[in-house]
Design a protein around this motif. Structure first.
Motif, PDB file in Angstrom:
ATOM      1  N   ARG A  10      -2.914  22.152 -14.719  1.00 44.66           N
ATOM      2  CA  ARG A  10      -2.825  21.160 -13.647  1.00 44.66           C
ATOM      3  C   ARG A  10      -4.114  20.410 -13.385  1.00 44.66           C
ATOM      4  O   ARG A  10      -4.469  20.155 -12.241  1.00 44.66           O
ATOM      5  CB  ARG A  10      -2.318  21.806 -12.379  1.00 44.66           C
ATOM      6  N   LEU A  11      -4.817  20.056 -14.435  1.00 48.86           N
ATOM      7  CA  LEU A  11      -5.988  19.205 -14.249  1.00 48.86           C
ATOM      8  C   LEU A  11      -5.497  17.829 -13.815  1.00 48.86           C
ATOM      9  O   LEU A  11      -4.571  17.286 -14.407  1.00 48.86           O
ATOM     10  CB  LEU A  11      -6.804  19.102 -15.533  1.00 48.86           C
ATOM     11  N   PRO A  12      -6.113  17.235 -12.797  1.00 49.87           N
ATOM     12  CA  PRO A  12      -5.663  15.937 -12.295  1.00 49.87           C
ATOM     13  C   PRO A  12      -6.219  14.796 -13.155  1.00 49.87           C
ATOM     14  O   PRO A  12      -7.031  13.992 -12.709  1.00 49.87           O
ATOM     15  CB  PRO A  12      -6.242  15.908 -10.879  1.00 49.87           C
ATOM     16  N   LEU A  13      -5.782  14.733 -14.422  1.00 49.81           N
ATOM     17  CA  LEU A  13      -6.341  13.778 -15.366  1.00 49.81           C
ATOM     18  C   LEU A  13      -5.267  12.887 -15.961  1.00 49.81           C
ATOM     19  O   LEU A  13      -4.129  13.310 -16.149  1.00 49.81           O
ATOM     20  CB  LEU A  13      -7.054  14.505 -16.514  1.00 49.81           C
ATOM     21  N   VAL A  14      -5.665  11.652 -16.290  1.00 54.48           N
ATOM     22  CA  VAL A  14      -4.811  10.741 -17.034  1.00 54.48           C
ATOM     23  C   VAL A  14      -5.642  10.188 -18.193  1.00 54.48           C
ATOM     24  O   VAL A  14      -6.798   9.811 -18.003  1.00 54.48           O
ATOM     25  CB  VAL A  14      -4.250   9.606 -16.142  1.00 54.48           C
TER      26      VAL A  14
END
Length: 187
Positions: A10-14
């Motif tokens: 769940r890393l908040p990356l795009v």
């Protein structure tokens, strides 16, 4: 094992740069900016993989993290990515702060003192400061490969990031920071 279970989920990356099509990158960037505009704290990243090896040698696109004096370890890198303390690059190194705070930070201030430092192996034309999806300030670098500049922005709220463009007529994006979030001045 500890990293897989606790730190890599769940890393908040795009991933913004994974194509050679500028229109696709622009579309992905606009989508990311719309998430930021809705208050989502999602951070940009990129990397080079094997999809287009002939056109993109390894290392062409990289995500750099700001670690400062923190040891270079996998947990510290993951923490920096999770917190947005990073920038994307195609050859320019970018150090960007707002009121002395690194990207990923949230600050409470209506007046922003923005500082950018840049080193590049490619001549740079300009560095834009983008606030809430709109360019609010541009530094003219004039084809230089090293630059340091500061500006002040008043009545700020939302999110602000820096973008570095090359000096060519097409102005390819060389680097982009993650945003600093601004809550406005608290009374």
């Amino acid at each position: 094992k500890e990293l897989v279970d606790d730190d890599l989920t769940r890393l908040p990356l795009v991933e913004l740069w994974n194509t050679e099509e500028p229109s696709e990158e622009l579309e992905t960037t606009r989508l990311w900016w719309s998430w930021l505009g809705r208050g989502k704290q999602v951070f940009a990243e990129t990397g080079t993989d094997s999809h287009h090896r002939a056109a993109n040698p390894y290392g062409h696109r990289r995500t750099y993290v700001y670690l400062g004096d923190t040891p270079l370890t996998a947990p510290n890198i993951v923490r920096a990515l999770r917190e947005g303390r990073s920038f994307l690059s195609r050859g320019a190194l970018l150090y960007y702060t707002v009121n002395g705070e690194l990207p990923g930070s949230t600050i409470a201030a209506a007046r922003l003192k923005i500082r950018v430092e840049m080193d590049s192996s490619i001549p740079v034309g300009r560095i834009d400061i983008v606030g809430n999806g709109v360019v609010v300030w541009s530094f003219d670098v004039g084809g230089g490969e090293h630059f340091t500049g500061e500006t002040t922005i008043d009545d700020a709220e939302g999110w602000y990031l820096a973008q570095v463009f090359d000096a060519d007529e097409g102005a390819q994006l060389l680097a982009m920071s993650n945003p600093v979030f601004v809550a406005g001045e608290r009374k």
